[in-house]
Design a protein around this motif. Sequence first.
Motif, PDB file in Angstrom:
ATOM      1  N   MET A 155      28.442  41.288  29.299  1.00 12.94           N
ATOM      2  CA  MET A 155      29.343  40.830  30.356  1.00 12.94           C
ATOM      3  C   MET A 155      28.715  40.937  31.739  1.00 12.94           C
ATOM      4  SD  MET A 155      32.207  39.711  29.072  1.00 12.94           S
ATOM      5  CE  MET A 155      33.709  39.930  30.033  1.00 12.94           C
ATOM      6  N   ALA A 156      27.953  42.006  31.954  1.00 17.08           N
ATOM      7  CA  ALA A 156      27.354  42.219  33.273  1.00 17.08           C
ATOM      8  C   ALA A 156      26.456  41.068  33.696  1.00 17.08           C
ATOM      9  CB  ALA A 156      26.562  43.526  33.284  1.00 17.08           C
ATOM     10  N   ASP A 157      25.888  40.344  32.723  1.00 17.83           N
ATOM     11  CA  ASP A 157      24.992  39.241  33.042  1.00 17.83           C
ATOM     12  C   ASP A 157      25.713  38.104  33.755  1.00 17.83           C
ATOM     13  OD1 ASP A 157      22.933  40.604  31.741  1.00 17.83           O
ATOM     14  OD2 ASP A 157      23.404  39.673  29.814  1.00 17.83           O
ATOM     15  N   SER A 158      27.028  37.990  33.531  1.00 17.39           N
ATOM     16  CA  SER A 158      27.802  36.894  34.115  1.00 17.39           C
ATOM     17  C   SER A 158      28.746  37.350  35.223  1.00 17.39           C
ATOM     18  CB  SER A 158      28.619  36.191  33.014  1.00 17.39           C
ATOM     19  OG  SER A 158      27.783  35.670  32.012  1.00 17.39           O
ATOM     20  N   LEU A 159      28.770  38.655  35.505  1.00 10.71           N
ATOM     21  CA  LEU A 159      29.729  39.166  36.479  1.00 10.71           C
ATOM     22  C   LEU A 159      29.274  38.934  37.925  1.00 10.71           C
ATOM     23  CD1 LEU A 159      30.986  42.631  35.157  1.00 10.71           C
ATOM     24  CD2 LEU A 159      32.379  40.630  35.667  1.00 10.71           C
ATOM     25  N   ARG A 160      30.202  38.484  38.735  1.00  9.08           N
ATOM     26  CA  ARG A 160      29.980  38.432  40.184  1.00  9.08           C
ATOM     27  C   ARG A 160      30.616  39.644  40.846  1.00  9.08           C
ATOM     28  NH1 ARG A 160      32.797  34.590  44.707  1.00  9.08           N
ATOM     29  NH2 ARG A 160      31.107  34.591  46.245  1.00  9.08           N
ATOM     30  N   SER A 161      31.819  40.011  40.386  1.00  7.46           N
ATOM     31  CA  SER A 161      32.516  41.172  40.941  1.00  7.46           C
ATOM     32  C   SER A 161      33.657  41.563  40.024  1.00  7.46           C
ATOM     33  CB  SER A 161      33.076  40.861  42.336  1.00  7.46           C
ATOM     34  OG  SER A 161      34.086  39.858  42.265  1.00  7.46           O
ATOM     35  N   ILE A 162      34.193  42.780  40.239  1.00  7.89           N
ATOM     36  CA  ILE A 162      35.402  43.204  39.543  1.00  7.89           C
ATOM     37  C   ILE A 162      36.389  43.738  40.567  1.00  7.89           C
ATOM     38  CG2 ILE A 162      34.288  43.690  37.345  1.00  7.89           C
ATOM     39  CD1 ILE A 162      34.240  46.617  38.029  1.00  7.89           C
ATOM     40  N   ILE A 163      37.668  43.529  40.276  1.00  5.35           N
ATOM     41  CA  ILE A 163      38.740  44.021  41.139  1.00  5.35           C
ATOM     42  C   ILE A 163      39.390  45.207  40.443  1.00  5.35           C
ATOM     43  CG2 ILE A 163      40.908  43.471  42.304  1.00  5.35           C
ATOM     44  CD1 ILE A 163      40.002  40.579  42.417  1.00  5.35           C
ATOM     45  N   LEU A 164      39.537  46.302  41.176  1.00  2.00           N
ATOM     46  CA  LEU A 164      40.012  47.565  40.620  1.00  2.00           C
ATOM     47  C   LEU A 164      41.201  48.082  41.404  1.00  2.00           C
ATOM     48  CD1 LEU A 164      36.438  49.081  40.591  1.00  2.00           C
ATOM     49  CD2 LEU A 164      37.651  48.438  38.511  1.00  2.00           C
ATOM     50  N   ILE A 165      41.991  48.928  40.745  1.00  2.00           N
ATOM     51  CA  ILE A 165      43.061  49.660  41.425  1.00  2.00           C
ATOM     52  C   ILE A 165      42.932  51.127  41.045  1.00  2.00           C
ATOM     53  CG2 ILE A 165      44.720  49.208  39.564  1.00  2.00           C
ATOM     54  CD1 ILE A 165      46.930  49.146  41.682  1.00  2.00           C
ATOM     55  N   ASP A 166      43.101  52.012  42.021  1.00  2.00           N
ATOM     56  CA  ASP A 166      42.981  53.435  41.724  1.00  2.00           C
ATOM     57  C   ASP A 166      44.354  54.052  41.480  1.00  2.00           C
ATOM     58  OD1 ASP A 166      44.170  53.940  44.215  1.00  2.00           O
ATOM     59  OD2 ASP A 166      42.287  54.517  45.181  1.00  2.00           O
ATOM     60  N   ARG A 167      44.377  55.352  41.223  1.00  2.00           N
ATOM     61  CA  ARG A 167      45.609  56.053  40.883  1.00  2.00           C
ATOM     62  C   ARG A 167      46.633  56.034  42.017  1.00  2.00           C
ATOM     63  NH1 ARG A 167      45.793  59.621  36.561  1.00  2.00           N
ATOM     64  NH2 ARG A 167      43.927  59.596  35.242  1.00  2.00           N
ATOM     65  N   LEU A 168      46.169  55.829  43.238  1.00  4.82           N
ATOM     66  CA  LEU A 168      47.059  55.800  44.398  1.00  4.82           C
ATOM     67  C   LEU A 168      47.530  54.393  44.731  1.00  4.82           C
ATOM     68  CD1 LEU A 168      45.160  58.340  46.688  1.00  4.82           C
ATOM     69  CD2 LEU A 168      47.093  58.772  45.139  1.00  4.82           C
ATOM     70  N   GLY A 169      47.119  53.417  43.917  1.00  5.30           N
ATOM     71  CA  GLY A 169      47.553  52.046  44.147  1.00  5.30           C
ATOM     72  C   GLY A 169      46.677  51.266  45.103  1.00  5.30           C
ATOM     73  N   GLN A 170      45.521  51.829  45.466  1.00  7.84           N
ATOM     74  CA  GLN A 170      44.617  51.129  46.378  1.00  7.84           C
ATOM     75  C   GLN A 170      43.772  50.128  45.576  1.00  7.84           C
ATOM     76  OE1 GLN A 170      44.637  51.650  49.826  1.00  7.84           O
ATOM     77  NE2 GLN A 170      46.450  52.845  49.248  1.00  7.84           N
ATOM     78  N   VAL A 171      43.711  48.886  46.079  1.00  8.57           N
ATOM     79  CA  VAL A 171      42.974  47.822  45.404  1.00  8.57           C
ATOM     80  C   VAL A 171      41.636  47.622  46.106  1.00  8.57           C
ATOM     81  CG1 VAL A 171      42.963  45.385  44.739  1.00  8.57           C
ATOM     82  CG2 VAL A 171      45.098  46.698  44.665  1.00  8.57           C
ATOM     83  N   MET A 172      40.595  47.453  45.323  1.00  5.26           N
ATOM     84  CA  MET A 172      39.259  47.252  45.890  1.00  5.26           C
ATOM     85  C   MET A 172      38.497  46.241  45.046  1.00  5.26           C
ATOM     86  SD  MET A 172      37.785  50.917  44.576  1.00  5.26           S
ATOM     87  CE  MET A 172      39.465  51.602  44.673  1.00  5.26           C
ATOM     88  N   GLU A 173      37.546  45.558  45.653  1.00 10.15           N
ATOM     89  CA  GLU A 173      36.672  44.644  44.928  1.00 10.15           C
ATOM     90  C   GLU A 173      35.243  45.151  45.036  1.00 10.15           C
ATOM     91  OE1 GLU A 173      35.761  39.877  44.302  1.00 10.15           O
ATOM     92  OE2 GLU A 173      37.056  40.542  45.940  1.00 10.15           O
ATOM     93  N   VAL A 174      34.567  45.249  43.906  1.00 12.49           N
ATOM     94  CA  VAL A 174      33.184  45.725  43.858  1.00 12.49           C
ATOM     95  C   VAL A 174      32.314  44.579  43.367  1.00 12.49           C
ATOM     96  CG1 VAL A 174      31.593  47.417  42.873  1.00 12.49           C
ATOM     97  CG2 VAL A 174      33.967  48.076  43.357  1.00 12.49           C
ATOM     98  N   ASP A 175      31.332  44.177  44.179  1.00 10.59           N
ATOM     99  CA  ASP A 175      30.478  43.076  43.747  1.00 10.59           C
ATOM    100  C   ASP A 175      29.377  43.574  42.814  1.00 10.59           C
ATOM    101  OD1 ASP A 175      28.379  44.115  45.285  1.00 10.59           O
ATOM    102  OD2 ASP A 175      28.750  42.771  46.963  1.00 10.59           O
ATOM    103  N   HIS A 176      28.576  42.651  42.332  1.00 12.70           N
ATOM    104  CA  HIS A 176      27.591  42.981  41.300  1.00 12.70           C
ATOM    105  C   HIS A 176      26.620  44.068  41.739  1.00 12.70           C
ATOM    106  CE1 HIS A 176      24.237  42.442  38.465  1.00 12.70           C
ATOM    107  NE2 HIS A 176      25.157  41.991  37.622  1.00 12.70           N
TER     108      HIS A 176
END
Length: 311
Positions: A155-176
């Motif tokens: 999967m990592a070969d095709s990933l540009r970024s992933i969107i995550l949420i933490d336990r406190l409800g904060q949303v973040m996007e992490v690029d490759h």
Amino acid sequence: MKPGERWEFAAFWSGEVLWDVSMARYSTLRTGGPAEALVTVTHLAELKKLLAWLEERCIPWRVVGRGSNILVRSKGFAGVIIQLRGEFNHVIRLEESVEMGSDPVFVRAGAGCSVAKLVAWCTNHALGGMEFMAGIPGSVGGAVRMNAGAWGRAMADSLRSIILIDRLGQVMEVDHSGLRPGYRRMELAQASLDDLIVVAATFVLKRGRQREILRKCRENLKKRREKQPANMASAGSFFKNPEGDSAGRLIDAAGLKGLRHGQAMVSPDHANFLVNIGGATPEDILSLAGEVRERVYQKFGIWLEPEVHII
């Protein structure tokens, strides 16, 4: 949950919830203990609210995808199992890549979307790059978390970024550049994924000929079906391949094909598949896995590491 918290949760949560539900219904192994609560979340705002409520009360929770890589022990899970549906099932092409003829094309899929749906969507839109995932079960979120793959790709070969949420409800996007992919695992450069939920992933794809993309998908499906046991409940490959070798080869060379514990068996067709031949308990699966690990270690000095998540 503590006494009274079920009533409190029922008053708080307006979405779907099932109590004391057997996880055998939600696992491709067709076995598993009960979850105290199984909650279906359909919107990001709901997920934020749910996490805040659970964290405030220190109630354990766990997100599961399509159940293709989990085994819940017989004692069950004393907490809330979360399934992502609704808007988490979407697949969209991002606006920045909609111009005709532009390459690459960026496609975003929700974590609850099945891998099969993503592959089909890409094929229907003549977008290449995900053919290697054809036939792999599970959800996009789970596939990203374990960096699933086949035929020398992941999967990592095709990933540009992933969107995550933490336990406190904060949303973040992490690029490759912020990802640290490994064999059957995904890590972050600056944090641990353990306390984060994947809610979506963006993939880098290329325009291609639909007929050729479909041909590759069918070819990969055919190869998988030829190598894997049919009509038997399993979690796919149970053990990770040790570096430079194959778990299936080691198990086969140890003479373990057909080995049984209760109603769990090492598949005669593919030694890295532990199958439920009918009515297997989680203990049957775990006991069989334990003997396989021990006997492979005795013969080859290699400890096999489970790929399946034991809950």
